[in-house]
Design an enzyme around this catalytic site. Structure first.
Site, PDB file in Angstrom:
ATOM      1  N   ASP A  22       0.853  -1.197   0.000  1.00  0.00           N
ATOM      2  CA  ASP A  22       0.000   0.000   0.000  1.00  0.00           C
ATOM      3  C   ASP A  22       0.888   1.245   0.000  1.00  0.00           C
ATOM      4  O   ASP A  22       1.708   1.419   0.899  1.00  0.00           O
ATOM      5  CB  ASP A  22      -0.894  -0.039   1.247  1.00  0.00           C
ATOM      6  CG  ASP A  22      -1.922   1.094   1.278  1.00  0.00           C
ATOM      7  OD1 ASP A  22      -3.030   0.861   1.786  1.00  0.00           O
ATOM      8  OD2 ASP A  22      -1.608   2.205   0.822  1.00  0.00           O
ATOM      9  N   ASP A 130      -3.618   2.222  -5.432  1.00  0.00           N
ATOM     10  CA  ASP A 130      -2.313   2.196  -4.743  1.00  0.00           C
ATOM     11  C   ASP A 130      -2.152   0.992  -3.812  1.00  0.00           C
ATOM     12  O   ASP A 130      -1.353   1.022  -2.896  1.00  0.00           O
ATOM     13  CB  ASP A 130      -2.094   3.499  -3.964  1.00  0.00           C
ATOM     14  CG  ASP A 130      -2.791   3.522  -2.620  1.00  0.00           C
ATOM     15  OD1 ASP A 130      -3.876   2.913  -2.500  1.00  0.00           O
ATOM     16  OD2 ASP A 130      -2.252   4.142  -1.690  1.00  0.00           O
ATOM     17  N   GLU A 131      -2.897  -0.058  -4.070  1.00  0.00           N
ATOM     18  CA  GLU A 131      -2.930  -1.168  -3.120  1.00  0.00           C
ATOM     19  C   GLU A 131      -3.085  -2.505  -3.848  1.00  0.00           C
ATOM     20  O   GLU A 131      -3.874  -2.605  -4.793  1.00  0.00           O
ATOM     21  CB  GLU A 131      -4.157  -0.919  -2.233  1.00  0.00           C
ATOM     22  CG  GLU A 131      -4.250  -1.688  -0.987  1.00  0.00           C
ATOM     23  CD  GLU A 131      -5.618  -1.423  -0.347  1.00  0.00           C
ATOM     24  OE1 GLU A 131      -6.142  -2.368   0.251  1.00  0.00           O
ATOM     25  OE2 GLU A 131      -6.168  -0.320  -0.469  1.00  0.00           O
TER      26      GLU A 131
HETATM   27  P1  TTP Z   1      -5.351   5.515   0.864  1.00  0.00           P
HETATM   28  O1  TTP Z   1      -4.405   4.373   0.644  1.00  0.00           O
HETATM   29  O2  TTP Z   1      -6.507   5.302   1.760  1.00  0.00           O
HETATM   30  O3  TTP Z   1      -4.570   6.766   1.468  1.00  0.00           O
HETATM   31  P2  TTP Z   1      -3.134   7.339   1.145  1.00  0.00           P
HETATM   32  O4  TTP Z   1      -2.364   6.480   0.180  1.00  0.00           O
HETATM   33  O5  TTP Z   1      -3.283   8.757   0.720  1.00  0.00           O
HETATM   34  O6  TTP Z   1      -2.449   7.357   2.563  1.00  0.00           O
HETATM   35  P3  TTP Z   1      -1.847   6.156   3.409  1.00  0.00           P
HETATM   36  O7  TTP Z   1      -0.401   6.485   3.547  1.00  0.00           O
HETATM   37  O8  TTP Z   1      -2.561   6.250   4.722  1.00  0.00           O
HETATM   38  O9  TTP Z   1      -2.100   4.872   2.682  1.00  0.00           O
HETATM   39  O10 TTP Z   1      -5.898   6.024  -0.504  1.00  0.00           O
HETATM   40  C1  TTP Z   1      -5.123   6.021  -1.697  1.00  0.00           C
HETATM   41  C2  TTP Z   1      -5.444   7.262  -2.506  1.00  0.00           C
HETATM   42  O11 TTP Z   1      -6.839   7.313  -2.754  1.00  0.00           O
HETATM   43  C3  TTP Z   1      -5.125   8.557  -1.790  1.00  0.00           C
HETATM   44  O12 TTP Z   1      -3.789   8.989  -1.991  1.00  0.00           O
HETATM   45  C4  TTP Z   1      -6.101   9.506  -2.351  1.00  0.00           C
HETATM   46  C5  TTP Z   1      -7.295   8.659  -2.712  1.00  0.00           C
HETATM   47  N1  TTP Z   1      -8.352   8.863  -1.702  1.00  0.00           N
HETATM   48  C6  TTP Z   1      -9.405   9.736  -2.007  1.00  0.00           C
HETATM   49  O13 TTP Z   1      -9.448  10.303  -3.090  1.00  0.00           O
HETATM   50  N2  TTP Z   1     -10.384   9.937  -1.068  1.00  0.00           N
HETATM   51  C7  TTP Z   1     -10.374   9.321   0.161  1.00  0.00           C
HETATM   52  O14 TTP Z   1     -11.290   9.547   0.981  1.00  0.00           O
HETATM   53  C8  TTP Z   1      -9.282   8.416   0.464  1.00  0.00           C
HETATM   54  C9  TTP Z   1      -9.230   7.723   1.804  1.00  0.00           C
HETATM   55  C10 TTP Z   1      -8.309   8.224  -0.495  1.00  0.00           C
HETATM   56 CA    CA Z   2      -2.207   4.222   0.495  1.00  0.00          CA
END
Ligand code: TTP
Ligand code: CA
Length: 438
Positions: A22, A130-131
């Site tokens: 992730d 991203d996962e």
């Molecule tokens: P996430 O993996 O939930 O968040 P992240 O990668 O920004 O942070 P983390 O380090 O905690 O993993 O989400 C991946 C992408 O999805 C994030 O960069 C932006 C998008 N996203 C949104 O557009 N709206 C949202 O509410 C969330 C949670 C994520």
């Molecule tokens: Ca993420």
């Protein structure tokens, strides 16, 4: 080692080595790739946000911005109150950089990560942009898996420029939780035999298939942690929650027999775009449709997809949705033809005031180009639409089903059954001006 046939299907097994990867603050990380001055600074990426404006919602915030309390889904207005735009404020108060979402760029970075993942695992199951889950059972073993994980992180950093957190465990659920355990830049290993104790202190809501509503009910029964759930009476759970009661009991005990499987192929690729004011200028509409068609063609190409149906969607204010589609005689991967057909379908709407337009390809096949060429179909047909055999009029709303995007959340996604249904593009809400159909 084969699974002994006497074991129930969900019995714990040490056979699988699952990695969950992730990316850390992904959209921000992408912005930092092309704008290195943003490194180490508070950065906020806004969905439906435009430079200098204050509308939209926070898609993600850098960890520096999170320290000030800014978080995903907050309004940009609220974020601006906490962290004014860098340059606007004339105080010494902390400020942040704000950037609009640029999905095309993020998708291309996501593809770079995917390339590394595909080369590192036998099975890759992408879950969102991203996962992903990886089955690396045959690539490593429990003695060396920690250095395997470290190397995977380093390769992603090197090839895609992105920092990821990795969780490694014998089950998908534990791997997912592990990847979140030491963010950012984390690497967490849960060895066979440790899964139950790893889960034990967690809130019940962390357990696979336990959504907020189920969690509330469980707490009402005095079941607060995974350990509580793991030692609850399974019959009582079944009486309360049906079959799912037994399933979450098993998950809490670390028993998760799910294999990492590749995701089903998407059914379509689409892009749509809204105008801030309705547009009647046909040239402007044509231009937008062309841009969308080219983005869709790109996306199909990145996914190795051929398409046989090309469609557009036109929304008249306020909510009058028209869709038109044309079927070709065979599957193609032909950006020029896609653009031509989309523009051609649009001519019917000359003079119409339009609030939103979209382009979609469907009837996808994932055979490679070589096979298509062998079947005698010329994928280089250019703009010659003698290939087209029929124009079907599709009723409004037709496009709202069967939508699938590269980030589609699989049916058995990690959200509990009581959580909101995942959409095709997990975090893209109606706020965005450039989004997927449906
Ligand atoms: P996430 O993996 O939930 O968040 P992240 O990668 O920004 O942070 P983390 O380090 O905690 O993993 O989400 C991946 C992408 O999805 C994030 O960069 C932006 C998008 N996203 C949104 O557009 N709206 C949202 O509410 C969330 C949670 C994520
Ligand atoms: Ca993420």
């Amino acid at each position: 080692m084969a699974r002994p046939s006497t074991l129930p299907i969900d019995a714990p097994t040490d056979e699988q080595i699952v990695c969950h990867v992730d990316a850390d603050c992904f959209y921000v990380a992408c912005e930092r790739l092309r704008e290195p001055t943003l490194r180490g600074e508070p950065v906020i990426v806004g969905m439906g946000y435009e430079a200098g404006e204050s509308h939209g919602a926070v898609a993600t915030a850098s960890y520096e911005a999170r320290e000030h309390g800014v978080q995903s889904a907050q309004s940009i207005e609220a974020a601006l109150e906490t962290l004014p735009r860098r340059g606007d404020a004339d105080t010494d108060e902390p400020t942040a950089y704000y950037r609009p979402v640029d999905m095309d760029f993020y998708e291309s970075v996501s593809d770079d990560i995917r390339t590394v993942l595909e080369a590192s695992a036998d099975v890759v199951r992408p879950v969102s942009i991203d996962e992903a889950y990886l089955d690396v059972t045959d690539r490593t073993d429990w003695e060396t898996v920690a250095s395997f994980g470290a190397e995977l992180k380093a390769t992603i950093r090197e090839r895609a420029g992105i920092v990821v957190s990795v969780g490694i465990a014998p089950t998908m659920s534990a791997a997912k939780i592990a990847s979140d355990a030491q963010k950012p830049d984390g690497l967490t290993l849960v060895e066979p035999g440790e899964v139950r104790s790893f889960l034990a202190p967690l809130d019940v809501e962390a357990i696979h298939n336990v959504g907020p509503a189920t969690a509330r009910k469980l707490r009402g029964l005095g079941i607060e942690t995974a350990a509580d759930l793991a030692s609850a009476d399974p019959d009582r759970l079944t009486a309360q929650f049906g079959e799912r009661g037994r399933a979450i009991y098993r998950y809490a005990r670390g028993e998760d027999g799910r294999d990492v499987t590749p995701r089903d192929d998407p059914k379509s690729f689409s892009r749509e775009s809204a105008f801030s004011q309705p547009v009647a200028d046909h040239d402007q509409l044509k231009e937008r449709v062309q841009t969308l068609a080219s983005a869709v063609a790109d996306r199909a190409a990145r996914n190795g997809a051929l398409y046989q149906t090309i469609g557009i969607k036109v929304v008249e204010p306020p909510y009058d949705v028209h869709t038109r589609a044309r079927s070709l005689s065979g599957p193609v991967a032909d950006p020029a033809l896609l653009e031509d057909v989309a523009r051609d379908l649009l001519t019917e709407f000359e003079g119409t005031r339009v609030r939103k337009v979209g382009v979609r390809v469907s009837k996808l096949s994932f055979t490679d180009r070589e096979q298509v060429a062998l079947s005698g179909f010329d994928t280089g047909a250019g703009s010659d639409d003698t290939e087209t055999t029929a124009t079907e009029r599709t009723p409004p709303g037709e496009h709202s089903d069967g939508v699938a995007a590269t980030e589609a959340t699989p049916a058995d996604a990690d959200e509990g059954a009581t959580s909101p249904e995942p959409t095709d593009s997990p975090h893209l809400s109606g706020q965005t001006t450039l989004s997927d159909f449906g």
